[in-house]
Write an enzyme that holds these catalytic residues in place. Sequence first.
Site, PDB file in Angstrom:
ATOM      1  N   THR A   1      43.691  52.046  13.519  1.00 20.49           N
ATOM      2  CA  THR A   1      42.615  51.054  13.373  1.00 20.49           C
ATOM      3  C   THR A   1      41.392  51.582  14.103  1.00 20.49           C
ATOM      4  O   THR A   1      41.521  52.301  15.090  1.00 20.49           O
ATOM      5  CB  THR A   1      43.072  49.722  14.008  1.00 20.49           C
ATOM      6  OG1 THR A   1      44.131  49.194  13.231  1.00 20.49           O
ATOM      7  CG2 THR A   1      41.942  48.707  14.091  1.00 20.49           C
TER       8      THR A   1
ATOM      9  N   ARG B   1      49.528  40.392   4.070  1.00 18.89           N
ATOM     10  CA  ARG B   1      49.557  40.224   5.525  1.00 18.89           C
ATOM     11  C   ARG B   1      48.173  40.549   6.126  1.00 18.89           C
ATOM     12  O   ARG B   1      47.537  41.526   5.758  1.00 18.89           O
ATOM     13  CB  ARG B   1      50.617  41.142   6.123  1.00 18.89           C
ATOM     14  CG  ARG B   1      50.732  41.093   7.661  1.00 18.89           C
ATOM     15  CD  ARG B   1      49.926  42.179   8.315  1.00 18.89           C
ATOM     16  NE  ARG B   1      50.088  42.210   9.774  1.00 18.89           N
ATOM     17  CZ  ARG B   1      49.382  43.003  10.562  1.00 18.89           C
ATOM     18  NH1 ARG B   1      48.498  43.840  10.051  1.00 18.89           N
ATOM     19  NH2 ARG B   1      49.553  42.965  11.874  1.00 18.89           N
ATOM     20  N   VAL B   2      47.736  39.730   7.045  1.00 25.84           N
ATOM     21  CA  VAL B   2      46.478  39.982   7.747  1.00 25.84           C
ATOM     22  C   VAL B   2      46.764  39.976   9.243  1.00 25.84           C
ATOM     23  O   VAL B   2      47.434  39.074   9.743  1.00 25.84           O
ATOM     24  CB  VAL B   2      45.422  38.907   7.402  1.00 25.84           C
ATOM     25  CG1 VAL B   2      44.146  39.141   8.203  1.00 25.84           C
ATOM     26  CG2 VAL B   2      45.120  38.924   5.900  1.00 25.84           C
ATOM     27  N   GLY B   3      46.276  40.988   9.937  1.00 29.21           N
ATOM     28  CA  GLY B   3      46.485  41.076  11.386  1.00 29.21           C
ATOM     29  C   GLY B   3      45.314  40.506  12.166  1.00 29.21           C
ATOM     30  O   GLY B   3      44.562  39.648  11.677  1.00 29.21           O
ATOM     31  N   ASP B   4      45.149  41.010  13.374  1.00 24.18           N
ATOM     32  CA  ASP B   4      44.137  40.462  14.283  1.00 24.18           C
ATOM     33  C   ASP B   4      42.725  40.960  14.010  1.00 24.18           C
ATOM     34  O   ASP B   4      41.744  40.314  14.388  1.00 24.18           O
ATOM     35  CB  ASP B   4      44.493  40.840  15.723  1.00 24.18           C
ATOM     36  CG  ASP B   4      44.551  42.356  15.911  1.00 24.18           C
ATOM     37  OD1 ASP B   4      45.173  43.041  15.068  1.00 24.18           O
ATOM     38  OD2 ASP B   4      43.965  42.874  16.883  1.00 24.18           O
TER      39      ASP B   4
ATOM     40  N   THR C   1      43.055  46.905  19.091  1.00 26.56           N
ATOM     41  CA  THR C   1      43.957  47.649  18.212  1.00 26.56           C
ATOM     42  C   THR C   1      45.364  47.495  18.750  1.00 26.56           C
ATOM     43  O   THR C   1      45.582  47.571  19.960  1.00 26.56           O
ATOM     44  CB  THR C   1      43.616  49.141  18.131  1.00 26.56           C
ATOM     45  OG1 THR C   1      44.747  49.822  17.546  1.00 26.56           O
ATOM     46  CG2 THR C   1      43.325  49.755  19.490  1.00 26.56           C
ATOM     47  N   GLY C   2      46.300  47.264  17.838  1.00 27.74           N
ATOM     48  CA  GLY C   2      47.679  47.118  18.291  1.00 27.74           C
ATOM     49  C   GLY C   2      48.450  46.228  17.348  1.00 27.74           C
ATOM     50  O   GLY C   2      48.040  46.027  16.200  1.00 27.74           O
TER      51      GLY C   2
ATOM     52  N   GLY D   1      49.105  43.391  15.608  1.00 25.01           N
ATOM     53  CA  GLY D   1      48.169  42.304  15.340  1.00 25.01           C
ATOM     54  C   GLY D   1      48.711  40.907  15.532  1.00 25.01           C
ATOM     55  O   GLY D   1      48.002  40.016  16.003  1.00 25.01           O
TER      56      GLY D   1
HETATM   57  N1  ASP Z   1      45.737  45.623  14.849  1.00 26.63           N
HETATM   58  C1  ASP Z   1      45.974  46.136  13.536  1.00 26.63           C
HETATM   59  C2  ASP Z   1      46.712  45.114  12.717  1.00 26.63           C
HETATM   60  O1  ASP Z   1      47.586  44.462  13.230  1.00 26.63           O
HETATM   61  C3  ASP Z   1      46.766  47.396  13.508  1.00 26.63           C
HETATM   62  C4  ASP Z   1      46.441  48.441  14.541  1.00 26.63           C
HETATM   63  O2  ASP Z   1      45.555  48.273  15.357  1.00 26.63           O
HETATM   64  O3  ASP Z   1      47.120  49.493  14.545  1.00 26.63           O
HETATM   65  O4  ASP Z   1      46.446  44.998  11.541  1.00 26.63           O
END
Ligand code: ASP
Length: 293
Positions: free
Chosen positions: A162, A190-193, A212-213, A215
């Site tokens: 990300t 799917r939608v993350g953070d 990033t991480g 989500g």
């Molecule tokens: N945070 C992002 C998500 O969950 C993925 C990532 O940062 O690696 O979509």
Amino acid sequence: VSAIPALAVHGGSGAIRREDMSPAREAACTQGLLDALAAGRRVLEAADGRALDAVIAAVRVLEDCEEFNAGRGAVLNSDGVAELDAAVMDGPTRSAGAVAAVTTVRNPVLLALEVMRSTPHVMLVGAGADRIAAELGLDIVDNEWFVTDTRRREHAENGGGTVGAVAVDASGAVAAATSTGGMTGQHAGRVGDTPIIGAGTWADDQVAISGTGHGELFIRAAVAHEIAARVRLTGESLAAAAEAALAGAGALGGFGGLIAVNAEGDLALPFNSDGMFRGSWAAGDEPVTAIYR
Ligand code: ASP
């Protein structure tokens, strides 16, 4: 030491270990981060350069860089499709724009900016968002354009990818932008953070954050807004607030990291994963990048 203007970028967090990384990929990722810093810095060093324009410029470079999981080079979902999310937030006005699950707009961060500027909405998703991108004349590509075979394998092995940027300009205004392909093999839809304002992206009159991480955990810990709230309500330093908010996601089982900046030019780039592609620059300094612990 803090100075303004200043800028930080990230190219994702995760199981990023030196022993797994080829020298070629390490060099390509570092170059991507440096190019993004240069693009943002160019904006910030111009007369009246704005933090908002700097973070857009930096994230756009990272979206186009195949090494990272955003724009070209994004990971694929369970249907084998690149579904992209992005957000931008401008601190002084608290304006925000976000898109989720878009599949044809070349630079999702530019569409997020258009949602902020050209619509009365904060977030558009899916087909409606892709359609407005075309109507507004943004670059449209075939979904295959995002897909790069070797990158897909490497993302799976090396995690992360990300991208994001935070900046403070000479006037003390801050902004944040984040863009992602999500998590490898995520369920379609799917939608993350990343595009959730207050989770993966935030800016107000004092701080700007891009995360990033994992989500789901960043959403449940409201990581980005948590940092802003801690700074405002407790008077904590940016670094302490960022560590505490990240620990909140960590306590729920979430790995990841973030970049944060405040109006004074303090930067914080904490992570609790093996590594995080990251870089920063502040007035009077040379740009620096790092990947591992
Ligand atoms: N945070 C992002 C998500 O969950 C993925 C990532 O940062 O690696 O979509």
